[in-house]
Design an enzyme around this catalytic site. Structure first.
Site, PDB file in Angstrom:
ATOM      1  N   CYS A 119       0.836  -1.204   0.000  1.00  0.00           N
ATOM      2  CA  CYS A 119       0.000   0.000   0.000  1.00  0.00           C
ATOM      3  C   CYS A 119       0.871   1.254   0.000  1.00  0.00           C
ATOM      4  O   CYS A 119       1.724   1.422   0.875  1.00  0.00           O
ATOM      5  CB  CYS A 119      -0.899  -0.010   1.236  1.00  0.00           C
ATOM      6  SG  CYS A 119      -1.927   1.478   1.382  1.00  0.00           S
ATOM      7  N   CYS A 127       0.035   3.239   3.532  1.00  0.00           N
ATOM      8  CA  CYS A 127       0.442   2.783   4.867  1.00  0.00           C
ATOM      9  C   CYS A 127       1.521   1.710   4.857  1.00  0.00           C
ATOM     10  O   CYS A 127       2.070   1.378   5.908  1.00  0.00           O
ATOM     11  CB  CYS A 127      -0.778   2.277   5.644  1.00  0.00           C
ATOM     12  SG  CYS A 127      -1.411   0.685   5.058  1.00  0.00           S
ATOM     13  N   CYS A 138      -6.432  -2.134   0.235  1.00  0.00           N
ATOM     14  CA  CYS A 138      -5.592  -2.319   1.421  1.00  0.00           C
ATOM     15  C   CYS A 138      -6.469  -2.681   2.612  1.00  0.00           C
ATOM     16  O   CYS A 138      -7.358  -1.900   2.991  1.00  0.00           O
ATOM     17  CB  CYS A 138      -4.805  -1.050   1.720  1.00  0.00           C
ATOM     18  SG  CYS A 138      -3.792  -1.170   3.222  1.00  0.00           S
ATOM     19  N   CYS A 144      -5.637   0.222   5.790  1.00  0.00           N
ATOM     20  CA  CYS A 144      -6.066   1.630   5.821  1.00  0.00           C
ATOM     21  C   CYS A 144      -7.258   1.927   4.929  1.00  0.00           C
ATOM     22  O   CYS A 144      -7.799   3.038   4.952  1.00  0.00           O
ATOM     23  CB  CYS A 144      -4.905   2.547   5.451  1.00  0.00           C
ATOM     24  SG  CYS A 144      -4.398   2.449   3.707  1.00  0.00           S
ATOM     25  N   ASP A 164      22.987  -1.676 -16.240  1.00  0.00           N
ATOM     26  CA  ASP A 164      22.830  -2.826 -15.343  1.00  0.00           C
ATOM     27  C   ASP A 164      21.838  -3.801 -15.964  1.00  0.00           C
ATOM     28  O   ASP A 164      20.653  -3.500 -16.096  1.00  0.00           O
ATOM     29  CB  ASP A 164      22.330  -2.343 -13.974  1.00  0.00           C
ATOM     30  CG  ASP A 164      22.137  -3.476 -12.982  1.00  0.00           C
ATOM     31  OD1 ASP A 164      22.412  -4.644 -13.327  1.00  0.00           O
ATOM     32  OD2 ASP A 164      21.697  -3.184 -11.849  1.00  0.00           O
TER      33      ASP A 164
END
EC number: 6.3.5.13
Length: 446
Positions: free
Chosen positions: A220, A223, A242, A245, A356
């Site tokens: 989330c 949160c 979520c 929250c 990379d």
């Protein structure tokens, strides 16, 4: 907009030089002149981007995100042009400042007067916050955020925060169109003061069987708790909420079931929805939208189809874990329908690709080789890709791996192993895609 005589003189010089450079590059067949003219003009007039963008009659449309920018911008451009609008567009995919400037310069006369109803500019996700002070767009399309070139951009959360801080400073009249299936972007939109419209899928039958290994944002953004997914469509994009929250997917402003998709792959359904939603806001009628989608042709390197030596070739740009996973998914779907048994993978590590290449170990290449057939590998990091493919092969796997350092030899070999009537799929990183097209078409991008 009023400018001083000195600025007008500098503008004229910059435009004249840029157009001369463009003519030289094209006449000498050195490329499409999509970058160099803008870079030179910017040195002659540092405020040129701002001066030109303010002349766009109805406003600038920015298209940003990790994947899908070139395809979405071309689709939206086609929709608007069919409605009668004049469009400035960085069609070659040059999405840094010099590319944006080159696109605008191409639509000016010799004294720097720009003639366009809209400017559709795809923008590199890292420079979006940097150009917003100079260009205040009427629309911003935020397609997705995935890990891409960590050595240059950093993590997804870092980019999202930069976007939020920059977009929040724009006028309230700016319309932000974003991917509601992407938790990071959905949360971003819920924090902005501007008008926000979300696109996404409402098609549970298209859920993946499992969350892919190369997934970025399953926590989330409010949160930090793990998100609960009803299902995922692509990487971390899906139907989520979520449990801690209460944060959840934004309400969608478009019904995905009403619109067909361009090209192959679920990612192109997202590209389609983003373009349609923007076009609807501008006023394009539904019949024009549908007809454009049905007759759309791919941008270079993005599901682009060519015919070489009597055989079909499809180029699928694959520049990060999510993109390569999705192209493998699309290729496998074609193979399930009797499609190609040969794939060419080209891995480079130049600046446009990201130096990379460890990201290839986040890709589910096992899903490609388990189907058998032939995989040819090439590119600057040919042996890194060959090793990844080798580790993907289970005991008894019948997939044939061919390693070719020389790209031209690799293409010829892949074509030889492609049966008549099948399509060779080429999966290159960005600079590799330009090389592949240069070999197949005889024309480079500059």
């Amino acid at each position: 907009m009023r400018i001083s005589f000195f600025d007008r003189f500098r503008l004229g010089v910059a435009v004249a030089v840029a157009k001369t450079v463009t003519a030289l590059v094209r006449s000498l067949r050195l490329g499409a002149a999509s970058v160099l003219p803008g870079e030179i003009a910017r040195r002659l007039h540092p405020n040129l981007l701002q001066l030109l963008s303010r002349q766009v009659k109805h406003g600038v449309i920015f298209i940003a995100g990790t994947n899908g920018k070139t395809t979405t911008s071309l689709l939206l451009r086609t929709m608007l042009e069919r409605q009668g609008w004049r469009i400035a567009h960085n069609a070659a995919g040059a999405n840094l400042v010099n590319g944006l400037m080159t696109a605008l310069l191409a639509n000016t006369n010799l004294i720097g007067q720009l003639s366009a109803d809209y400017a559709i500019l795809e923008v590199d996700e890292n420079i979006l916050p940097k150009v917003l002070p100079s260009i205040q767009p009427k629309f911003i399309l935020c397609l997705n955020l995935f890990r891409d070139q960590l050595d240059r951009y950093g993590e997804v959360d870092t980019i999202s925060q930069r976007w939020k801080d920059a977009i929040a400073q724009l006028p309230k009249e700016t319309v932000v169109i974003l991917n509601g299936d992407d938790p990071t972007l959905s949360y971003l939109g819920q924090q902005l003061p501007q008008r926000v419209l979300s696109f996404g899928l409402s098609e549970p039958e298209a859920y993946l069987d499992e969350i892919p290994h190369a997934v970025d944002s399953i926590y989330c953004p409010r949160c930090g708790h793990s998100l609960d997914y009803q299902g995922v469509y692509l990487s971390h994009q899906g139907d989520f909420h979520c449990p801690s929250c209460g944060f959840e997917k934004s309400k969608l402003a478009i019904d995905s079931r009403k619109w067909p998709q361009i090209l192959i792959g679920i990612y192109n359904k997202y590209n389609t929805l983003a373009a349609v939603l923007a076009a609807q806001e501008i006023g394009v009628d539904a019949d024009t939208l549908l007809d454009t989608i049905k007759n759309f042709h791919a941008a270079f390197g993005r599901s682009e189809e060519l015919e070489v030596a009597g055989k079909k070739v499809r180029i699928l740009l694959s520049k990060n874990p999510v993109a390569l996973n999705e192209t493998i998914r699309a290729v496998n779907q074609q193979r399930s329908n009797g499609g190609s048994s040969t794939t060419l993978m080209v891995l480079n590590d130049r600046t446009p690709d990201g130096t990379d290449v460890s990201w290839i170990w986040d890709v589910d290449t096992e899903k490609l080789v388990e189907k058998g057939g032939t995989v040819v590998v090439s590119g600057d990091r040919v042996y890194d890709m060959a090793l990844r493919i080798r580790y993907s092969q289970a005991e008894g796997n019948v997939c044939k791996l061919i390693v070719k350092e020389d790209l031209q030899d690799a293409i010829a070999t892949a074509l030889e192993h492609t049966p008549t009537g099948e399509t060779l799929h080429i999966l290159p990183t960005y600079s590799a895609m330009l090389e592949v097209r240069g070999i197949l078409t005889g024309r480079q991008i500059l």
